[in-house]
Design a protein around this motif. Sequence first.
Motif, PDB file in Angstrom:
ATOM      1  N   ALA A  82      20.447 -30.126   5.178  1.00 40.28           N
ATOM      2  CA  ALA A  82      21.540 -31.224   5.439  1.00 40.28           C
ATOM      3  C   ALA A  82      22.635 -30.756   5.623  1.00 40.28           C
ATOM      4  O   ALA A  82      23.209 -29.682   4.806  1.00 40.28           O
ATOM      5  CB  ALA A  82      21.386 -32.601   4.483  1.00 40.28           C
ATOM      6  N   ALA A  83      23.642 -31.539   6.191  1.00 40.34           N
ATOM      7  CA  ALA A  83      25.079 -30.937   6.396  1.00 40.34           C
ATOM      8  C   ALA A  83      26.086 -32.251   6.469  1.00 40.34           C
ATOM      9  O   ALA A  83      25.632 -33.098   7.166  1.00 40.34           O
ATOM     10  CB  ALA A  83      25.406 -29.999   7.396  1.00 40.34           C
TER      11      ALA A  83
ATOM     12  N   ARG B   4      29.932 -29.354   3.919  1.00 40.67           N
ATOM     13  CA  ARG B   4      28.994 -29.109   2.770  1.00 40.67           C
ATOM     14  C   ARG B   4      27.816 -29.005   3.406  1.00 40.67           C
ATOM     15  O   ARG B   4      27.380 -29.844   4.520  1.00 40.67           O
ATOM     16  CB  ARG B   4      29.151 -30.242   1.872  1.00 40.67           C
ATOM     17  CG  ARG B   4      28.029 -30.250   0.970  1.00 40.67           C
ATOM     18  CD  ARG B   4      28.153 -31.384  -0.151  1.00 40.67           C
ATOM     19  NE  ARG B   4      27.936 -32.730   0.330  1.00 40.67           N
ATOM     20  CZ  ARG B   4      27.930 -33.816  -0.331  1.00 40.67           C
ATOM     21  NH1 ARG B   4      28.268 -33.981  -1.525  1.00 40.67           N
ATOM     22  NH2 ARG B   4      28.027 -35.202   0.343  1.00 40.67           N
ATOM     23  N   ALA B   5      26.907 -28.130   2.940  1.00 41.19           N
ATOM     24  CA  ALA B   5      25.298 -28.040   3.385  1.00 41.19           C
ATOM     25  C   ALA B   5      24.400 -27.822   2.352  1.00 41.19           C
ATOM     26  O   ALA B   5      24.863 -27.183   1.318  1.00 41.19           O
ATOM     27  CB  ALA B   5      25.200 -26.949   4.603  1.00 41.19           C
ATOM     28  N   ALA B   6      23.179 -28.146   2.324  1.00 44.75           N
ATOM     29  CA  ALA B   6      22.106 -28.176   1.358  1.00 44.75           C
ATOM     30  C   ALA B   6      21.292 -26.984   2.102  1.00 44.75           C
ATOM     31  O   ALA B   6      20.662 -27.229   3.283  1.00 44.75           O
ATOM     32  CB  ALA B   6      21.390 -29.178   1.080  1.00 44.75           C
ATOM     33  N   TYR B   7      20.554 -26.087   1.582  1.00 40.66           N
ATOM     34  CA  TYR B   7      19.512 -25.129   2.148  1.00 40.66           C
ATOM     35  C   TYR B   7      18.355 -25.046   1.195  1.00 40.66           C
ATOM     36  O   TYR B   7      18.661 -25.250  -0.041  1.00 40.66           O
ATOM     37  CB  TYR B   7      20.144 -23.676   2.163  1.00 40.66           C
ATOM     38  CG  TYR B   7      21.336 -23.616   3.231  1.00 40.66           C
ATOM     39  CD1 TYR B   7      21.347 -23.498   4.453  1.00 40.66           C
ATOM     40  CD2 TYR B   7      22.870 -23.878   2.677  1.00 40.66           C
ATOM     41  CE1 TYR B   7      22.340 -23.144   5.152  1.00 40.66           C
ATOM     42  CE2 TYR B   7      23.721 -23.650   3.283  1.00 40.66           C
ATOM     43  CZ  TYR B   7      23.746 -23.400   4.601  1.00 40.66           C
ATOM     44  OH  TYR B   7      24.581 -23.315   5.794  1.00 40.66           O
ATOM     45  N   ALA B   8      17.373 -24.673   1.812  1.00 38.91           N
ATOM     46  CA  ALA B   8      16.059 -24.498   0.963  1.00 38.91           C
ATOM     47  C   ALA B   8      15.876 -23.005   0.793  1.00 38.91           C
ATOM     48  O   ALA B   8      15.941 -22.599   2.064  1.00 38.91           O
ATOM     49  CB  ALA B   8      14.933 -25.162   1.375  1.00 38.91           C
ATOM     50  N   LEU B   9      15.677 -22.304  -0.165  1.00 41.68           N
ATOM     51  CA  LEU B   9      15.519 -20.898  -0.297  1.00 41.68           C
ATOM     52  C   LEU B   9      14.153 -20.685  -0.819  1.00 41.68           C
ATOM     53  O   LEU B   9      13.621 -21.096  -1.983  1.00 41.68           O
ATOM     54  CB  LEU B   9      16.411 -20.436  -1.184  1.00 41.68           C
ATOM     55  CG  LEU B   9      16.363 -18.856  -1.366  1.00 41.68           C
ATOM     56  CD1 LEU B   9      16.615 -17.927  -0.047  1.00 41.68           C
ATOM     57  CD2 LEU B   9      17.238 -18.186  -2.617  1.00 41.68           C
ATOM     58  N   THR B  10      13.144 -20.200   0.046  1.00 45.29           N
ATOM     59  CA  THR B  10      11.823 -20.011  -0.411  1.00 45.29           C
ATOM     60  C   THR B  10      11.697 -18.514  -1.000  1.00 45.29           C
ATOM     61  O   THR B  10      12.320 -17.334  -0.450  1.00 45.29           O
ATOM     62  CB  THR B  10      10.867 -19.896   0.926  1.00 45.29           C
ATOM     63  OG1 THR B  10      11.108 -21.156   1.652  1.00 45.29           O
ATOM     64  CG2 THR B  10       9.572 -19.554   0.678  1.00 45.29           C
ATOM     65  N   ASP B  11      11.267 -18.644  -2.117  1.00 48.49           N
ATOM     66  CA  ASP B  11      11.053 -17.168  -2.866  1.00 48.49           C
ATOM     67  C   ASP B  11       9.732 -16.526  -2.503  1.00 48.49           C
ATOM     68  O   ASP B  11       8.508 -17.061  -2.718  1.00 48.49           O
ATOM     69  CB  ASP B  11      11.038 -17.795  -4.566  1.00 48.49           C
ATOM     70  CG  ASP B  11      10.665 -16.461  -5.505  1.00 48.49           C
ATOM     71  OD1 ASP B  11      10.608 -15.430  -4.872  1.00 48.49           O
ATOM     72  OD2 ASP B  11      10.634 -16.776  -6.613  1.00 48.49           O
ATOM     73  N   PRO B  12       9.946 -15.699  -1.917  1.00 49.15           N
ATOM     74  CA  PRO B  12       8.653 -14.787  -1.485  1.00 49.15           C
ATOM     75  C   PRO B  12       7.908 -13.795  -2.430  1.00 49.15           C
ATOM     76  O   PRO B  12       6.938 -13.235  -1.991  1.00 49.15           O
ATOM     77  CB  PRO B  12       9.212 -14.036  -0.139  1.00 49.15           C
ATOM     78  CG  PRO B  12      10.408 -13.630  -0.719  1.00 49.15           C
ATOM     79  CD  PRO B  12      11.059 -14.652  -1.812  1.00 49.15           C
TER      80      PRO B  12
END
Length: 341
Positions: free
Chosen positions: A308-309, A323-331
């Motif tokens: 979202a932003a 402002r922005a929200a990010y999903a960070l995937t842990d590999p």
Amino acid sequence: MRRRSLPGDPTLLLVLGLVLVVAAILVVRGQDARPDGAASTSADGQRGDTAPTSPAPTSAPTDTSGRTKGKKRNQGNPPRLDIKQQGKKQCVAAGADTDITVVSYNIKSGHLAGSLSRIAQLLRDSGADVVFMQEVDQRRFASGRVDQPAFFADALDVSYAYGKNAPYPGGGGIGNLILSRFELTEVSNSLLPRPAGTVQRGLQHAVIDVDGTEVSLYNTHLQNANEPARILQVAAINELIADDPRPRVLGGDMNAPPGSAPMNALTTRWSDTWLAAGSGGGRTAPAGAPRARIDYLLHAGEGLTPLAADVLPIRLSDHRAVRAAYALTDPRDPICFQKLG
């Protein structure tokens, strides 16, 4: 006279033999039909025993490293599975997603806010994990000499890195600031091209560790009222980040609208977060009645997904904050187990 059958009579022996054969056949069939399934048939048709199986893991191991934690998505539920076939094994990613909220804000040295505390409260209310700030200075402020980078870091209780680009006579200067609730593991500031008659600008870089995954943060403020200077500065930025393999976010006051030559050059290496997840026009300047979209959050690299932003409707500067929200995937650390069947 009726003939009696005697024990030694061969007819009686024949009958007894047939009875024994039938009984043996029934016993064998009864063993094959046992309900406990002690014997089974494998895929290749050979009979054998079936080994007991263990259930597949459904959650990541607990991290006891003491790192600052991100905001996990879907807490209490199994992580999203990303299954890869490796021969007869299945492997699933152990890590869940972490949400990161990022804000970029040109504060105009705090001159329009009335007090730096009002800006600090805005950032606190935004829920930001990372803040990119531009036009942050270290000169005499309203109530005396204030180290603005240290002030904001103390007010928000976060780590910070300051990149001074243009020094003031007698000390201090103006530059960019990164604030982060994650520890900063690497910090640098690179000066950008400065054509005659322009102000020195820079690209600030910091690396954070988010639950074991490194993320690069870049913060900049491009030259205003001089598009050729901005084009040179964007070319330098793209060169500086070319070999960075990490997921990365770039924020800043670009002084250029979407579709302009500087932004077209930037988006050859970066994705515009607003186009992926924003709603509305995204305009940020002037703050009173925004007409131009010149403040950005951009992203690049695998494992970073915009969620979202938005633009914060606060008038504490001549810009509004984005402002922005990010999903960070842990590999990291896939869990592998034997494939059944």
